[in-house]
Design an enzyme around this catalytic site. Structure first.
Site, PDB file in Angstrom:
ATOM      1  N   GLU A 179       3.018  -8.440  -6.975  1.00  0.00           N
ATOM      2  CA  GLU A 179       2.019  -9.057  -6.115  1.00  0.00           C
ATOM      3  C   GLU A 179       0.646  -8.349  -6.803  1.00  0.00           C
ATOM      4  OE1 GLU A 179      -1.033  -9.326  -4.158  1.00  0.00           O
ATOM      5  OE2 GLU A 179      -0.211  -7.651  -2.927  1.00  0.00           O
ATOM      6  N   CYS A 196      -6.804  -6.556  -3.206  1.00  0.00           N
ATOM      7  CA  CYS A 196      -6.644  -7.604  -4.225  1.00  0.00           C
ATOM      8  C   CYS A 196      -7.132  -9.002  -3.640  1.00  0.00           C
ATOM      9  CB  CYS A 196      -4.924  -7.686  -4.395  1.00  0.00           C
ATOM     10  SG  CYS A 196      -4.044  -7.769  -2.783  1.00  0.00           S
TER      11      CYS A 196
END
Length: 487
Positions: free
Chosen positions: A254, A288
């Site tokens: 991720e 993110c």
């Protein structure tokens, strides 16, 4: 119930490696980014420490997986109760160690409580399927644990992003070796280890080893660790993926994002501005899923840009532990320099600086850049700082082209009063997360979180994806009598 988990164990200058102890890698200081103050010391793991813990975790895993599911579920529920009882002490650590504001810390805690209960619930879910078969044969497909899962977590939401991998990995019967980021080892590791230990997790099932690149590489290459869950930058993720592939390991990556928030000409402008502020300035943009691009229809462009600049100038910046601020410090001085380099290079290339853009030590104010074009670094690079970068578009197809002009593919938000139009546009975006009439920063432990392209390898964390990631299929057939074969 332990009332004060932080003081229940002497964890100073130690790590959890079978027991709380010093490591051969030495120790490191935990630094408060807002002040530079040393908050604590924790042990630092090296390759030798990782190897020892991986072996111990492998030895502990079988008995953990064999424990009755009801007993394991109680441990996760107890962990949630303990976290609720210690939320203020845990929140203070998150604020001071990560530089996040109090609401951000409370969001992490609430999310981890949710993950605790989700982990407990996993233990009563179906673990497999009955497959079609011929008479006299029972054919089953069931999910079985990998054995030991290595978890490498980042600095920005350390308590949550460690927990969202550690808890489901444990719930599915794995042991775990956790390597939290060396910049946030308490929020990313110590708090979680203390919570699960006090809840009754058996000794040796979870190892918590703060470490740098040496420890991470040792974890990825260790033969006793068949799966790695990594959350962090794309650059490091590529290295993790390369090493994991070489050693034939499953890996969940991720990674970063360059996420677009698209404001169509029929959008509710007030809601779009509200969402855009949150998407780029929450936790100083160190997420993110932060909106790295604000793509605004030309008819709303100047109004949106000027309103964003007004909001930026009104947001207070300072130490969230001592002041009621909206933005705290950037995690390190090096990251401040990186953010400022991206902003200043883009201004030299023609971007209009409408607000912010001047660092003050480790603090960077809410910043707004208009007239951003695709060749500028603020358009292309993941910033991980509190910067709104605004570009204009004239048509839906142009908005799609701008949003897809990226190696990343994590999150996108679209503001429009026409849901069908928003869905039609969204279906053309190369992203793993899509939000119609919302912004890009959304998280929920019951949904599969992850991206495409440079944002990840298609892996997901959360909800039904946890079974996909932290277990593997095993096919089993059962016959009443053994068959006779012709050879």
């Amino acid at each position: 119930m332990t009332a004060d988990l932080l003081n229940s164990t002497n964890w100073s200058a130690k790590a959890l490696a079978g027991e709380w102890k010093a490591l051969s890698g030495g120790q490191i200081d935990v630094i408060e980014p807002a002040t530079g103050q040393v908050l604590a010391q924790v042990a630092l793991a090296n390759a030798q420490d990782v190897q020892a813990s991986a072996l111990l975790a492998r030895q502990a895993q079988k008995s953990w997986a064999a424990m009755p599911y009801g007993e394991r579920a109680k441990i996760f529920r107890k962990a949630g109760e303990l976290l609720e009882a210690n939320r203020q002490a845990f929140a203070t650590w998150i604020v001071r160690e990560t530089g996040g504001i109090i609401p951000k810390a409370m969001f992490e805690i609430d999310s981890v409580v949710h993950h605790c209960h989700e982990a407990a619930a996993m233990l009563t879910q179906s673990r497999g399927l009955v497959l079609p078969s011929v008479d006299g044969v029972t054919s089953l497909a069931r999910r079985v644990p990998h054995g030991v899962v290595g978890v490498i977590s980042p600095f920005n939401f350390p308590f949550l992003l460690s927990s969202r991998a550690v808890l489901p990995a444990l719930a599915t019967g794995n042991a775990v070796v956790l390597k939290p980021d060396a910049r946030t080892p308490v929020s990313g590791g110590v708090l979680l280890a203390l919570m699960l230990e006090a809840a009754g997790l058996p000794k040796g099932v979870l190892h918590m080893l703060p470490g740098a690149a040496e420890a991470g590489e040792a974890l990825v290459t260790d033969p006793n660790v068949p799966m790695i869950s990594f959350t962090g930058s794309t650059a490091v993720g590529r290295r993790v993926g390369e090493l994991a592939g070489k050693h034939l390991k499953k890996v969940a990556l991720e990674l970063g994002g360059k996420n677009s928030l698209i404001i169509l000409d029929d959008a509710d402008l007030e809601m779009a501005i509200c969402g855009g502020s949150w998407a780029s300035w929450l936790h100083q943009g160190q997420i993110c899923m932060s909106a790295g691009r604000h793509l605004v229809h030309r008819s709303l462009y100047e109004t949106y840009a000027s309103r964003m600049a007004e909001k930026a100038k009104a947001l207070p910046v300072g130490d969230p532990h001592t002041q009621p601020v909206a933005l705290g410090p950037i995690i390190t001085a090096a990251q401040v320099q990186r953010v400022d380099r991206i902003v200043q290079e883009s201004v030299r290339m023609g971007a209009r600086l409408l607000a912010g853009g001047t660092p003050n030590g480790q603090f960077y104010p809410a910043t707004v850049l208009a007239d951003v074009t695709p060749e500028m670094p603020v358009f292309r690079e993941e910033i991980f700082g509190p910067v709104v970068a605004i570009s204009a578009f004239d048509s839906d197809s142009q908005a799609v082209a701008l949003a897809n002009d990226s190696e990343y593919g994590l999150s996108a938000g679209i503001h429009t009063r026409d849901i069908g139009r928003g869905m039609a546009l969204g279906e053309q975006l190369n992203v793993g997360l899509l939000h119609i009439n919302d912004q890009t920063v959304n998280d929920d432990g019951t949904m599969p979180m992850g991206g495409r392209g440079a944002s990840g390898n298609g892996s997901r964390h959360g909800g039904p994806a946890n079974w996909d990631e932290f277990t593997q299929w095993q096919w089993t057939t059962i016959r009443n009598t053994a068959p006779a074969y012709p050879l």
